[in-house]
Scaffold this active site. Structure first.
Site, PDB file in Angstrom:
ATOM      1  N   TYR A  47      18.395  36.031 -44.761  1.00 56.06           N
ATOM      2  CA  TYR A  47      17.700  35.151 -45.686  1.00 56.06           C
ATOM      3  C   TYR A  47      18.541  34.248 -46.320  1.00 56.06           C
ATOM      4  CZ  TYR A  47      15.174  32.747 -49.442  1.00 56.06           C
ATOM      5  OH  TYR A  47      14.727  31.916 -50.250  1.00 56.06           O
ATOM      6  N   SER A 128      16.052  28.337 -60.064  1.00 51.89           N
ATOM      7  CA  SER A 128      14.984  28.210 -59.064  1.00 51.89           C
ATOM      8  C   SER A 128      13.810  28.572 -59.604  1.00 51.89           C
ATOM      9  CB  SER A 128      15.424  29.081 -57.769  1.00 51.89           C
ATOM     10  OG  SER A 128      14.380  28.943 -56.859  1.00 51.89           O
ATOM     11  N   GLN A 150      14.787  23.935 -61.131  1.00 50.24           N
ATOM     12  CA  GLN A 150      14.349  23.337 -59.989  1.00 50.24           C
ATOM     13  C   GLN A 150      12.822  23.612 -59.777  1.00 50.24           C
ATOM     14  OE1 GLN A 150      14.077  26.015 -57.268  1.00 50.24           O
ATOM     15  NE2 GLN A 150      14.177  24.451 -55.290  1.00 50.24           N
ATOM     16  N   HIS A 270      19.085  21.097 -47.974  1.00 52.50           N
ATOM     17  CA  HIS A 270      18.560  22.476 -48.298  1.00 52.50           C
ATOM     18  C   HIS A 270      19.666  23.522 -47.415  1.00 52.50           C
ATOM     19  CE1 HIS A 270      14.890  23.800 -50.567  1.00 52.50           C
ATOM     20  NE2 HIS A 270      15.460  24.940 -50.041  1.00 52.50           N
TER      21      HIS A 270
END
EC number: 1.1.3.-
Length: 403
Positions: A47, A128, A150, A270
């Site tokens: 991931y 995040s 974010q 990203h």
């Protein structure tokens, strides 16, 4: 009905990751990635490290730093300084932490350890929305260090307002609205590994109450897809905080964000995790920076692995350069100390490049002129690129060679 793989009960997930805390011996962040792969569980590492589709864009991000750095001597440069003041905050370097989800995938201490490492280095920490640690704990660890957030925007405005109220209460200084991830990218590695989040996401638990045991597709579906300039306007108006729009990769999108009242532009793809086949982020940076023309600050991430990458991004229009994956690898191998070491390593490389390039300060770096690589086929031919190379064959003889 939800997919069965999305309904895994969090209590059935066995997950054991690194608990390391201490100094890490590594030469560069590429070596560090190989080391981290051995301690982070397979699904979690996939991931973190993988990209979308064929990973073309993921690899282009690193390859794209192809501009030439011309060394400059006799400039009176010694002990270059990377220290800057950014909107009132004194930073050790323009290198900051990019928002990365779920730090507890890499280390049991998660965002607490990474926040401590970033604070010790002396730069901006960006939390995040998908943090595995709640805001108060992160804010307490950071103290008076600059803290950004974010924002993955919810479909429910009431939830959005509540999150923004929390941000203000915790002293967050800027909101970073992510606009390039309204759906999940084609992350085939995650599918092969059957990856689901083994830990919860407390900050967004109001609209994602069972983050643990969910796939990334499920997580993205819980956020608002139809983002528009009105959302930027609303966030800025309600929060009263500067809003950085994260995701523009062309002049058109940057202009749209500025028209909506963005206080800054965050150029990124990203990390190659969303739209495979898109341009390298560094290539996009140059177009966006030219269009923004220093009206607002520009933050850049994606593919940064070297101090020279930071230098080139700054010379191409970025004001801040953010690290993502390398920091998580440092976190896995050494907790807060490993986190700090990654920043120190790349910052030391940046200082070396500054010295050899004849730049004493970060402001000097921003005025440095890069040379396009004439052999790079991705750069279209232009008469302006038609140069003469001088070749010394023997003393007192110079031959001109066109290329």
């Amino acid at each position: 009905m939800e997919n069965k793989s999305e309904m895994i009960n969090a209590t059935t997930i066995e997950f054991k990751t690194s608990s390391a805390e201490g100094s890490v011996d590594f030469v560069n962040v590429f070596d560090l990635e190989k080391m981290a792969q051995k301690v982070i569980p397979k699904g979690a590492f996939g991931y973190i490290a993988s990209g979308a589709g064929d990973t073309f864009t993921l690899h282009e991000n690193i390859r794209s730093f192809n501009h030439k750095l011309i060394p400059h001597g006799l400039k009176g440069v010694e002990n270059p300084s990377t220290e800057i003041t950014f909107i009132g905050d004194k930073l050790a370097s323009p290198i900051i932490l990019a928002p990365v989800a779920a730090h507890k995938l890499a280390n049991e201490q998660g965002e607490i350890a990474s926040a401590k490492g970033v604070k010790e280095f002396g730069t901006i920490y960006t939390t995040s929305s998908y943090s595995t640690t709640d805001l108060p704990e992160i804010s307490q660890t950071l103290g008076d260090s600059p803290h950004w957030f974010q924002f993955y925007y919810s479909k429910d405005d009431g939830i959005n307002r509540h999150i923004m109220d929390r941000l203000k209460a915790e002293g967050v200084k800027s909101i970073v609205l992510t606009v390039d991830a309204t759906v999940g990218g084609n992350r085939e590695v995650d599918k092969r590994n059957g990856f689901v989040f083994p830990v919860g996401m407390p900050i967004v638990q109001e609209y994602l109450p069972n983050g643990a045991g969910k796939t990334m597709d499920y997580v993205y579906k819980a956020t608002k897809q139809a983002l528009s300039p009105k959302d930027v306007e609303y966030i800025a108006q309600y929060s009263g905080l500067p809003v950085y729009v994260k995701g523009p990769q062309c002049a058109e999108d940057a202009f749209r964000a500025l028209e909506a009242g963005a206080s800054g532009i965050w150029v990124t793809n990203h990390g190659g995790r969303q739209l495979d086949g898109g341009p390298a982020a560094f290539d996009s940076l140059q177009e966006v920076a030219e269009s923004v023309d220093r009206r607002v600050p520009i933050v850049f991430d994606s593919g940064v692995r070297r101090g020279q990458h930071v230098f080139k991004a700054l010379a191409s229009g970025a004001d801040l350069v953010a690290l993502g994956r390398p920091v998580i690898y440092g976190l896995a191998m050494g907790g807060s100390v490993g986190t700090r070491q990654v920043f120190e390593k790349i910052n030391d490389e940046l200082k070396m490049v500054m010295q050899l390039a004849g730049t004493q300060t970060i402001d000097d770096v921003k005025h440095f002129k890069l040379r396009h690589n004439p052999y790079d086929s991705s750069i279209p031919f232009s008469p302006k690129c038609f140069k003469i190379r001088l070749i010394f064959r023997r003393p007192n003889q110079i031959l001109g060679q066109f290329f």
